[in-house]
Design a protein around this motif. Sequence first.
Motif, PDB file in Angstrom:
ATOM      1  N   GLU A 205     -29.997   9.847  20.231  1.00  0.00           N
ATOM      2  CA  GLU A 205     -29.569  11.056  20.928  1.00  0.00           C
ATOM      3  C   GLU A 205     -29.701  10.889  22.436  1.00  0.00           C
ATOM      4  OE1 GLU A 205     -30.315  15.910  21.007  1.00  0.00           O
ATOM      5  OE2 GLU A 205     -31.695  14.616  19.905  1.00  0.00           O
ATOM      6  N   LEU A 206     -30.771  10.251  22.895  1.00  0.00           N
ATOM      7  CA  LEU A 206     -30.961  10.022  24.331  1.00  0.00           C
ATOM      8  C   LEU A 206     -29.840   9.159  24.899  1.00  0.00           C
ATOM      9  CD1 LEU A 206     -32.612  10.083  26.961  1.00  0.00           C
ATOM     10  CD2 LEU A 206     -33.901   8.117  26.080  1.00  0.00           C
ATOM     11  N   LEU A 207     -29.530   8.058  24.238  1.00  0.00           N
ATOM     12  CA  LEU A 207     -28.484   7.167  24.741  1.00  0.00           C
ATOM     13  C   LEU A 207     -27.133   7.877  24.781  1.00  0.00           C
ATOM     14  CD1 LEU A 207     -29.441   3.829  22.934  1.00  0.00           C
ATOM     15  CD2 LEU A 207     -29.850   4.438  25.311  1.00  0.00           C
ATOM     16  N   LEU A 208     -26.814   8.616  23.738  1.00  0.00           N
ATOM     17  CA  LEU A 208     -25.544   9.340  23.722  1.00  0.00           C
ATOM     18  C   LEU A 208     -25.494  10.418  24.798  1.00  0.00           C
ATOM     19  CD1 LEU A 208     -25.008   9.733  19.861  1.00  0.00           C
ATOM     20  CD2 LEU A 208     -23.824   8.160  21.406  1.00  0.00           C
ATOM     21  N   LEU A 214     -22.773   3.448  21.616  1.00  0.00           N
ATOM     22  CA  LEU A 214     -23.566   2.652  20.679  1.00  0.00           C
ATOM     23  C   LEU A 214     -22.742   1.503  20.116  1.00  0.00           C
ATOM     24  CD1 LEU A 214     -25.421   5.399  18.610  1.00  0.00           C
ATOM     25  CD2 LEU A 214     -26.290   4.091  20.545  1.00  0.00           C
ATOM     26  N   GLN A 215     -23.381   0.327  20.017  1.00  0.00           N
ATOM     27  CA  GLN A 215     -22.709  -0.844  19.470  1.00  0.00           C
ATOM     28  C   GLN A 215     -23.328  -1.299  18.148  1.00  0.00           C
ATOM     29  OE1 GLN A 215     -23.073  -3.334  23.086  1.00  0.00           O
ATOM     30  NE2 GLN A 215     -20.827  -3.354  23.119  1.00  0.00           N
ATOM     31  N   SER A 216     -24.650  -1.303  18.079  1.00  0.00           N
ATOM     32  CA  SER A 216     -25.322  -1.713  16.846  1.00  0.00           C
ATOM     33  C   SER A 216     -26.747  -1.183  16.837  1.00  0.00           C
ATOM     34  CB  SER A 216     -25.338  -3.245  16.701  1.00  0.00           C
ATOM     35  OG  SER A 216     -26.118  -3.826  17.734  1.00  0.00           O
ATOM     36  N   THR A 217     -27.325  -1.107  15.644  1.00  0.00           N
ATOM     37  CA  THR A 217     -28.711  -0.671  15.541  1.00  0.00           C
ATOM     38  C   THR A 217     -29.292  -1.124  14.214  1.00  0.00           C
ATOM     39  OG1 THR A 217     -30.189   1.245  15.764  1.00  0.00           O
ATOM     40  CG2 THR A 217     -28.189   1.568  14.462  1.00  0.00           C
ATOM     41  N   TYR A 218     -30.612  -1.261  14.187  1.00  0.00           N
ATOM     42  CA  TYR A 218     -31.289  -1.511  12.914  1.00  0.00           C
ATOM     43  C   TYR A 218     -32.680  -0.904  12.964  1.00  0.00           C
ATOM     44  CZ  TYR A 218     -33.640  -5.540  15.203  1.00  0.00           C
ATOM     45  OH  TYR A 218     -34.371  -6.353  16.041  1.00  0.00           O
ATOM     46  N   SER A 254     -21.808   6.927  14.606  1.00  0.00           N
ATOM     47  CA  SER A 254     -20.634   6.818  13.728  1.00  0.00           C
ATOM     48  C   SER A 254     -19.905   5.524  14.041  1.00  0.00           C
ATOM     49  CB  SER A 254     -19.704   8.015  13.921  1.00  0.00           C
ATOM     50  OG  SER A 254     -19.233   8.085  15.248  1.00  0.00           O
ATOM     51  N   ASP A 255     -19.356   4.917  13.002  1.00  0.00           N
ATOM     52  CA  ASP A 255     -18.596   3.670  13.158  1.00  0.00           C
ATOM     53  C   ASP A 255     -19.370   2.612  13.928  1.00  0.00           C
ATOM     54  OD1 ASP A 255     -16.391   4.815  11.827  1.00  0.00           O
ATOM     55  OD2 ASP A 255     -15.741   5.762  13.700  1.00  0.00           O
ATOM     56  N   VAL A 256     -20.660   2.517  13.638  1.00  0.00           N
ATOM     57  CA  VAL A 256     -21.527   1.556  14.306  1.00  0.00           C
ATOM     58  C   VAL A 256     -22.155   0.656  13.255  1.00  0.00           C
ATOM     59  CG1 VAL A 256     -23.661   1.280  15.649  1.00  0.00           C
ATOM     60  CG2 VAL A 256     -22.013   3.046  16.271  1.00  0.00           C
ATOM     61  N   ASP A 257     -22.282  -0.629  13.565  1.00  0.00           N
ATOM     62  CA  ASP A 257     -22.933  -1.570  12.660  1.00  0.00           C
ATOM     63  C   ASP A 257     -24.429  -1.261  12.652  1.00  0.00           C
ATOM     64  OD1 ASP A 257     -23.587  -3.695  11.056  1.00  0.00           O
ATOM     65  OD2 ASP A 257     -23.456  -5.195  12.649  1.00  0.00           O
ATOM     66  N   ASN A 278     -34.106  -1.580  16.743  1.00  0.00           N
ATOM     67  CA  ASN A 278     -33.319  -1.997  17.901  1.00  0.00           C
ATOM     68  C   ASN A 278     -32.088  -1.110  18.013  1.00  0.00           C
ATOM     69  OD1 ASN A 278     -30.640  -3.681  18.604  1.00  0.00           O
ATOM     70  ND2 ASN A 278     -32.318  -4.378  19.917  1.00  0.00           N
ATOM     71  N   VAL A 279     -31.751  -0.747  19.225  1.00  0.00           N
ATOM     72  CA  VAL A 279     -30.493  -0.064  19.514  1.00  0.00           C
ATOM     73  C   VAL A 279     -29.829  -0.795  20.668  1.00  0.00           C
ATOM     74  CG1 VAL A 279     -29.374   2.068  20.237  1.00  0.00           C
ATOM     75  CG2 VAL A 279     -31.363   2.171  18.752  1.00  0.00           C
ATOM     76  N   THR A 280     -28.572  -1.164  20.487  1.00  0.00           N
ATOM     77  CA  THR A 280     -27.799  -1.824  21.538  1.00  0.00           C
ATOM     78  C   THR A 280     -26.608  -0.947  21.879  1.00  0.00           C
ATOM     79  OG1 THR A 280     -28.463  -4.014  20.766  1.00  0.00           O
ATOM     80  CG2 THR A 280     -26.520  -3.907  22.177  1.00  0.00           C
ATOM     81  N   ALA A 281     -26.354  -0.763  23.186  1.00  0.00           N
ATOM     82  CA  ALA A 281     -25.293   0.139  23.620  1.00  0.00           C
ATOM     83  C   ALA A 281     -24.600  -0.410  24.858  1.00  0.00           C
ATOM     84  CB  ALA A 281     -25.861   1.521  23.908  1.00  0.00           C
ATOM     85  N   LYS A 282     -23.371   0.067  25.071  1.00  0.00           N
ATOM     86  CA  LYS A 282     -22.581  -0.315  26.250  1.00  0.00           C
ATOM     87  C   LYS A 282     -22.719   0.778  27.300  1.00  0.00           C
ATOM     88  CE  LYS A 282     -18.582  -2.144  25.461  1.00  0.00           C
ATOM     89  NZ  LYS A 282     -17.130  -2.278  25.115  1.00  0.00           N
TER      90      LYS A 282
END
Length: 355
Positions: A205-208, A214-218, A254-257, A278-282
Amino acid sequence: MKNIRVALAGAGNCAWSFAQFVALAQAAPDTRLPGLMCHTLGGYRLADVRIVAAFDVDEAKVGLPLAEAFTAPVISATGFTDLGADRDAPVLPAPVLDGLVGPLASVVRPAAAARDATPEHVAKALVEHEVDVLVIALPTGASRAIRMFAQAALTAGTAVVNCTPEELARDASVSRRFAEAGVVLLGDDLRSHLGATCLHTALIELLLSRGLELQSTYQLNVGGNTDFLNLADAGRSASKFTSKANALRAAGMSDVDGVAGPSGFIGHLADTKLCFANVTAKSVLGSQVSIDIKLTVEDSPNAAGVIANAVRAAKTATDRGLSGAVDAPSPLLFKSPPHGLPESEARAAFLDFAS
Protein backbone atom coordinates in the motif's frame (compact mmCIF):
# COMPACT_ATOMS: atom_id res chain seq x y z
CA MET A 1 -21.91 -5.36 30.57
CA LYS A 2 -22.25 -9.16 30.46
CA ASN A 3 -19.37 -11.55 29.93
CA ILE A 4 -18.64 -13.05 26.51
CA ARG A 5 -18.74 -16.83 26.79
CA VAL A 6 -16.21 -18.34 24.38
CA ALA A 7 -15.50 -21.92 23.30
CA LEU A 8 -12.35 -22.97 21.45
CA ALA A 9 -12.50 -25.47 18.60
CA GLY A 10 -8.90 -26.64 18.88
CA ALA A 11 -6.89 -26.32 22.11
CA GLY A 12 -3.56 -25.70 20.39
CA ASN A 13 -0.84 -23.07 20.47
CA CYS A 14 -3.00 -20.12 19.36
CA ALA A 15 -5.70 -21.07 21.87
CA TRP A 16 -3.06 -21.29 24.63
CA SER A 17 -1.72 -17.81 23.87
CA PHE A 18 -5.24 -16.38 23.65
CA ALA A 19 -6.19 -17.95 26.98
CA GLN A 20 -3.12 -16.37 28.59
CA PHE A 21 -3.97 -12.97 27.11
CA VAL A 22 -7.47 -13.26 28.58
CA ALA A 23 -5.99 -14.28 31.96
CA LEU A 24 -3.75 -11.19 32.00
CA ALA A 25 -6.74 -8.98 31.26
CA GLN A 26 -8.86 -10.66 33.94
CA ALA A 27 -6.11 -10.06 36.50
CA ALA A 28 -5.92 -6.34 35.67
CA PRO A 29 -9.19 -5.36 33.94
CA ASP A 30 -8.40 -1.66 33.61
CA THR A 31 -4.80 -2.04 32.40
CA ARG A 32 -4.04 -1.31 28.75
CA LEU A 33 -2.13 -4.38 27.63
CA PRO A 34 0.59 -4.12 24.95
CA GLY A 35 -0.67 -5.33 21.59
CA LEU A 36 -4.36 -4.87 22.38
CA MET A 37 -5.65 -2.39 19.79
CA CYS A 38 -8.89 -1.58 21.60
CA HIS A 39 -9.18 -1.70 25.37
CA THR A 40 -12.95 -1.72 24.88
CA LEU A 41 -14.74 -2.92 21.74
CA GLY A 42 -18.47 -2.46 21.54
CA GLY A 43 -18.34 -1.79 25.28
CA TYR A 44 -16.53 -5.09 26.03
CA ARG A 45 -13.10 -5.33 27.65
CA LEU A 46 -10.91 -8.36 27.08
CA ALA A 47 -11.40 -9.00 30.80
CA ASP A 48 -15.09 -9.63 30.03
CA VAL A 49 -14.21 -12.75 28.04
CA ARG A 50 -14.70 -16.14 29.72
CA ILE A 51 -13.43 -19.31 28.06
CA VAL A 52 -16.04 -21.84 29.14
CA ALA A 53 -15.08 -24.89 27.05
CA ALA A 54 -12.73 -26.22 24.40
CA PHE A 55 -12.92 -29.07 21.90
CA ASP A 56 -10.02 -31.27 20.80
CA VAL A 57 -9.16 -34.78 19.63
CA ASP A 58 -5.75 -35.24 21.31
CA GLU A 59 -5.73 -37.92 24.02
CA ALA A 60 -3.27 -35.70 25.93
CA LYS A 61 -5.96 -32.98 26.20
CA VAL A 62 -9.45 -34.46 26.04
CA GLY A 63 -11.10 -34.82 29.44
CA LEU A 64 -8.67 -32.45 31.18
CA PRO A 65 -9.25 -28.95 32.49
CA LEU A 66 -7.97 -26.29 30.10
CA ALA A 67 -4.86 -25.37 32.12
CA GLU A 68 -3.66 -28.99 32.14
CA ALA A 69 -4.46 -29.56 28.47
CA PHE A 70 -2.13 -26.74 27.51
CA THR A 71 0.81 -28.73 28.94
CA ALA A 72 0.39 -31.39 26.20
CA PRO A 73 3.59 -32.33 24.30
CA VAL A 74 2.45 -30.70 21.04
CA ILE A 75 2.16 -27.27 22.70
CA SER A 76 5.26 -25.21 21.86
CA ALA A 77 4.02 -21.66 22.50
CA THR A 78 5.61 -19.92 25.47
CA GLY A 79 3.84 -19.95 28.81
CA PHE A 80 3.92 -16.33 29.96
CA THR A 81 1.33 -16.55 32.73
CA ASP A 82 -0.95 -19.01 34.50
CA LEU A 83 -4.63 -19.17 33.65
CA GLY A 84 -7.04 -17.69 36.13
CA ALA A 85 -10.84 -17.87 36.10
CA ASP A 86 -10.91 -20.13 33.03
CA ARG A 87 -8.33 -22.70 34.10
CA ASP A 88 -10.91 -25.40 34.85
CA ALA A 89 -12.92 -25.08 31.63
CA PRO A 90 -13.40 -28.61 30.24
CA VAL A 91 -11.70 -29.88 27.09
CA LEU A 92 -14.41 -31.89 25.35
CA PRO A 93 -14.00 -34.52 22.63
CA ALA A 94 -14.71 -33.60 19.01
CA PRO A 95 -15.09 -35.88 15.99
CA VAL A 96 -11.69 -36.51 14.38
CA LEU A 97 -12.91 -36.44 10.76
CA ASP A 98 -10.01 -35.06 8.67
CA GLY A 99 -8.33 -33.17 11.51
CA LEU A 100 -5.26 -35.40 11.68
CA VAL A 101 -4.59 -36.08 8.02
CA GLY A 102 -0.92 -35.89 7.03
CA PRO A 103 2.04 -35.10 9.32
CA LEU A 104 -0.12 -34.35 12.38
CA ALA A 105 -0.97 -38.04 12.64
CA SER A 106 2.64 -38.66 13.65
CA VAL A 107 2.47 -36.41 16.73
CA VAL A 108 -1.19 -36.56 17.87
CA ARG A 109 -2.95 -39.71 19.00
CA PRO A 110 -6.74 -39.35 19.01
CA ALA A 111 -8.61 -39.91 22.26
CA ALA A 112 -11.05 -42.80 22.40
CA ALA A 113 -13.83 -40.33 23.23
CA ALA A 114 -13.04 -38.38 20.05
CA ARG A 115 -13.60 -41.49 17.96
CA ASP A 116 -17.11 -41.72 19.39
CA ALA A 117 -17.95 -37.99 19.31
CA THR A 118 -20.56 -36.68 16.88
CA PRO A 119 -21.51 -33.24 15.51
CA GLU A 120 -24.66 -33.48 17.62
CA HIS A 121 -22.50 -33.75 20.75
CA VAL A 122 -20.69 -30.54 19.76
CA ALA A 123 -23.90 -28.60 19.14
CA LYS A 124 -25.38 -29.84 22.42
CA ALA A 125 -22.27 -28.78 24.34
CA LEU A 126 -22.40 -25.28 22.84
CA VAL A 127 -25.96 -24.92 24.08
CA GLU A 128 -25.27 -26.41 27.52
CA HIS A 129 -22.27 -24.11 28.08
CA GLU A 130 -24.26 -21.10 26.79
CA VAL A 131 -21.47 -20.23 24.35
CA ASP A 132 -21.72 -16.82 22.67
CA VAL A 133 -18.76 -17.20 20.30
CA LEU A 134 -17.01 -20.29 18.93
CA VAL A 135 -13.40 -19.74 17.81
CA ILE A 136 -12.43 -22.27 15.14
CA ALA A 137 -8.65 -22.76 15.25
CA LEU A 138 -8.27 -26.19 13.65
CA PRO A 139 -5.44 -27.32 11.35
CA THR A 140 -5.42 -25.80 7.88
CA GLY A 141 -6.90 -28.22 5.35
CA ALA A 142 -9.21 -29.95 7.83
CA SER A 143 -12.18 -28.96 5.69
CA ARG A 144 -14.70 -31.51 6.98
CA ALA A 145 -13.90 -30.82 10.65
CA ILE A 146 -14.02 -27.05 10.20
CA ARG A 147 -17.35 -27.16 8.40
CA MET A 148 -18.71 -29.56 11.01
CA PHE A 149 -17.97 -27.01 13.75
CA ALA A 150 -19.55 -24.24 11.69
CA GLN A 151 -22.74 -26.31 11.28
CA ALA A 152 -22.78 -27.20 14.98
CA ALA A 153 -22.52 -23.51 15.86
CA LEU A 154 -25.29 -22.68 13.40
CA THR A 155 -27.49 -25.33 15.00
CA ALA A 156 -26.75 -23.94 18.46
CA GLY A 157 -27.16 -20.29 17.44
CA THR A 158 -23.53 -19.54 18.35
CA ALA A 159 -21.48 -16.87 16.54
CA VAL A 160 -18.35 -18.12 14.76
CA VAL A 161 -14.86 -16.71 14.38
CA ASN A 162 -13.11 -18.72 11.64
CA CYS A 163 -9.35 -18.47 12.17
CA THR A 164 -8.66 -20.98 9.37
CA PRO A 165 -8.27 -20.48 5.60
CA GLU A 166 -11.25 -22.77 4.95
CA GLU A 167 -13.81 -20.62 3.15
CA LEU A 168 -16.81 -20.06 5.39
CA ALA A 169 -17.47 -16.31 5.35
CA ARG A 170 -16.36 -16.19 1.68
CA ASP A 171 -18.67 -19.08 0.83
CA ALA A 172 -21.91 -17.37 -0.18
CA SER A 173 -24.04 -20.40 0.66
CA VAL A 174 -22.57 -20.73 4.17
CA SER A 175 -22.83 -17.01 4.86
CA ARG A 176 -26.43 -17.02 3.64
CA ARG A 177 -27.37 -19.85 6.02
CA PHE A 178 -25.88 -17.92 8.94
CA ALA A 179 -27.72 -14.76 7.87
CA GLU A 180 -31.04 -16.60 7.58
CA ALA A 181 -30.53 -18.10 11.04
CA GLY A 182 -29.61 -14.71 12.56
CA VAL A 183 -26.10 -15.89 13.52
CA VAL A 184 -22.85 -13.93 13.06
CA LEU A 185 -19.95 -15.40 11.06
CA LEU A 186 -16.52 -13.71 10.97
CA GLY A 187 -13.63 -14.93 8.78
CA ASP A 188 -11.69 -16.21 6.99
CA ASP A 189 -8.06 -16.93 7.99
CA LEU A 190 -6.87 -14.91 10.95
CA ARG A 191 -4.57 -12.03 10.07
CA SER A 192 -1.82 -11.98 12.72
CA HIS A 193 -1.53 -8.84 14.83
CA LEU A 194 1.80 -7.81 13.33
CA GLY A 195 2.68 -10.70 11.07
CA ALA A 196 3.88 -11.39 7.57
CA THR A 197 0.64 -10.49 5.79
CA CYS A 198 0.10 -7.31 7.82
CA LEU A 199 3.62 -6.08 7.07
CA HIS A 200 3.57 -7.20 3.43
CA THR A 201 0.24 -5.57 2.58
CA ALA A 202 1.15 -2.34 4.39
CA LEU A 203 4.37 -2.15 2.35
CA ILE A 204 2.50 -2.71 -0.92
CA GLU A 205 0.00 0.00 0.00
CA LEU A 206 2.86 2.41 0.79
CA LEU A 207 4.58 1.84 -2.55
CA LEU A 208 1.34 2.25 -4.49
CA SER A 209 0.49 5.43 -2.57
CA ARG A 210 3.78 6.93 -3.86
CA GLY A 211 2.85 6.09 -7.45
CA LEU A 212 5.31 3.22 -7.86
CA GLU A 213 4.54 0.30 -10.17
CA LEU A 214 4.83 -3.13 -8.58
CA GLN A 215 6.89 -5.63 -10.57
CA SER A 216 7.30 -8.67 -8.32
CA THR A 217 6.98 -9.81 -4.73
CA TYR A 218 7.35 -12.84 -2.51
CA GLN A 219 6.72 -13.82 1.08
CA LEU A 220 8.33 -16.98 2.45
CA ASN A 221 7.47 -18.26 5.93
CA VAL A 222 9.09 -20.97 8.06
CA GLY A 223 8.40 -22.12 11.62
CA GLY A 224 8.53 -25.07 13.98
CA ASN A 225 5.10 -25.44 15.59
CA THR A 226 2.39 -27.95 14.66
CA ASP A 227 0.83 -25.42 12.28
CA PHE A 228 3.98 -25.45 10.15
CA LEU A 229 4.27 -29.22 10.51
CA ASN A 230 0.76 -29.55 9.10
CA LEU A 231 1.46 -27.02 6.33
CA ALA A 232 4.51 -29.02 5.21
CA ASP A 233 1.96 -31.25 3.46
CA ALA A 234 1.16 -29.58 0.13
CA GLY A 235 -2.35 -30.99 0.24
CA ARG A 236 -3.00 -29.19 3.52
CA SER A 237 -1.38 -25.84 2.65
CA ALA A 238 -3.19 -25.06 -0.64
CA SER A 239 -5.90 -22.95 1.00
CA LYS A 240 -3.26 -20.93 2.88
CA PHE A 241 -1.60 -19.87 -0.38
CA THR A 242 -5.01 -18.87 -1.76
CA SER A 243 -5.84 -16.87 1.36
CA LYS A 244 -2.56 -14.95 1.32
CA ALA A 245 -3.01 -14.19 -2.38
CA ASN A 246 -6.45 -12.75 -1.57
CA ALA A 247 -4.85 -10.46 1.03
CA LEU A 248 -2.23 -9.17 -1.42
CA ARG A 249 -4.86 -8.48 -4.07
CA ALA A 250 -6.92 -6.54 -1.52
CA ALA A 251 -3.82 -4.41 -0.85
CA GLY A 252 -3.77 -3.42 -4.52
CA MET A 253 -1.51 -6.02 -6.12
CA SER A 254 -2.73 -7.14 -9.55
CA ASP A 255 -1.07 -8.77 -12.54
CA VAL A 256 2.18 -9.03 -10.60
CA ASP A 257 4.49 -12.04 -10.33
CA GLY A 258 4.05 -12.91 -6.66
CA VAL A 259 4.20 -15.85 -4.26
CA ALA A 260 3.23 -15.86 -0.58
CA GLY A 261 2.80 -18.76 1.79
CA PRO A 262 4.35 -21.34 4.13
CA SER A 263 7.73 -22.54 2.89
CA GLY A 264 9.07 -25.00 5.40
CA PHE A 265 8.98 -26.72 8.79
CA ILE A 266 12.06 -26.33 11.01
CA GLY A 267 11.34 -28.13 14.26
CA HIS A 268 13.87 -26.41 16.51
CA LEU A 269 12.22 -23.03 15.82
CA ALA A 270 9.25 -24.23 17.89
CA ASP A 271 6.70 -21.36 17.99
CA THR A 272 9.08 -18.87 16.36
CA LYS A 273 8.11 -17.82 12.84
CA LEU A 274 10.48 -16.27 10.31
CA CYS A 275 9.20 -14.32 7.32
CA PHE A 276 11.40 -13.32 4.40
CA ALA A 277 9.69 -10.89 2.03
CA ASN A 278 10.68 -8.86 -1.00
CA VAL A 279 8.87 -6.23 -3.02
CA THR A 280 10.34 -4.85 -6.25
CA ALA A 281 8.82 -1.82 -7.98
CA LYS A 282 9.47 0.66 -10.78
CA SER A 283 9.85 4.31 -9.77
CA VAL A 284 10.78 7.66 -11.33
CA LEU A 285 12.39 7.43 -14.81
CA GLY A 286 12.07 3.67 -14.68
CA SER A 287 14.46 3.37 -11.74
CA GLN A 288 14.00 0.30 -9.57
CA VAL A 289 13.25 0.04 -5.87
CA SER A 290 13.71 -3.31 -4.13
CA ILE A 291 12.91 -3.85 -0.45
CA ASP A 292 13.88 -6.96 1.52
CA ILE A 293 12.44 -7.67 4.97
CA LYS A 294 13.05 -10.31 7.60
CA LEU A 295 10.43 -10.55 10.34
CA THR A 296 10.88 -12.70 13.45
CA VAL A 297 7.89 -13.21 15.73
CA GLU A 298 6.47 -15.74 18.14
CA ASP A 299 3.59 -17.03 16.07
CA SER A 300 0.86 -17.82 18.59
CA PRO A 301 0.80 -14.60 20.67
CA ASN A 302 0.63 -12.76 17.34
CA ALA A 303 -2.65 -14.60 16.68
CA ALA A 304 -3.95 -14.06 20.22
CA GLY A 305 -4.09 -10.29 19.80
CA VAL A 306 -6.41 -10.63 16.83
CA ILE A 307 -8.62 -13.30 18.40
CA ALA A 308 -9.04 -10.88 21.33
CA ASN A 309 -10.55 -8.38 18.90
CA ALA A 310 -12.47 -10.92 16.84
CA VAL A 311 -14.47 -12.50 19.69
CA ARG A 312 -15.53 -9.09 20.95
CA ALA A 313 -16.40 -7.99 17.40
CA ALA A 314 -18.54 -11.12 16.94
CA LYS A 315 -20.43 -10.48 20.19
CA THR A 316 -20.85 -6.80 19.37
CA ALA A 317 -22.24 -7.66 15.94
CA THR A 318 -24.68 -10.08 17.59
CA ASP A 319 -25.75 -7.41 20.08
CA ARG A 320 -26.42 -5.04 17.17
CA GLY A 321 -28.69 -7.54 15.46
CA LEU A 322 -26.30 -8.30 12.59
CA SER A 323 -25.96 -11.74 11.07
CA GLY A 324 -24.10 -13.67 8.40
CA ALA A 325 -20.69 -12.41 7.30
CA VAL A 326 -20.17 -8.95 8.82
CA ASP A 327 -18.04 -6.71 6.61
CA ALA A 328 -16.92 -3.78 8.78
CA PRO A 329 -14.47 -5.46 11.20
CA SER A 330 -13.36 -8.29 8.92
CA PRO A 331 -10.70 -6.85 6.54
CA LEU A 332 -8.44 -5.92 9.47
CA LEU A 333 -8.94 -9.20 11.32
CA PHE A 334 -8.72 -11.71 8.47
CA LYS A 335 -6.57 -12.33 5.41
CA SER A 336 -9.42 -13.52 3.23
CA PRO A 337 -12.71 -11.85 4.20
CA PRO A 338 -15.58 -11.63 1.72
CA HIS A 339 -14.54 -8.08 0.83
CA GLY A 340 -10.90 -7.14 1.43
CA LEU A 341 -9.51 -3.64 1.87
CA PRO A 342 -6.06 -2.02 1.94
CA GLU A 343 -4.55 -1.86 5.44
CA SER A 344 -5.35 1.80 6.16
CA GLU A 345 -8.98 1.50 5.02
CA ALA A 346 -9.40 -1.76 6.94
CA ARG A 347 -8.13 -0.15 10.14
CA ALA A 348 -10.48 2.82 9.76
CA ALA A 349 -13.48 0.54 9.18
CA PHE A 350 -12.59 -1.60 12.19
CA LEU A 351 -12.16 1.34 14.56
CA ASP A 352 -15.45 2.84 13.40
CA PHE A 353 -17.17 -0.49 14.09
CA ALA A 354 -15.47 -0.82 17.49
CA SER A 355 -16.55 2.58 18.78
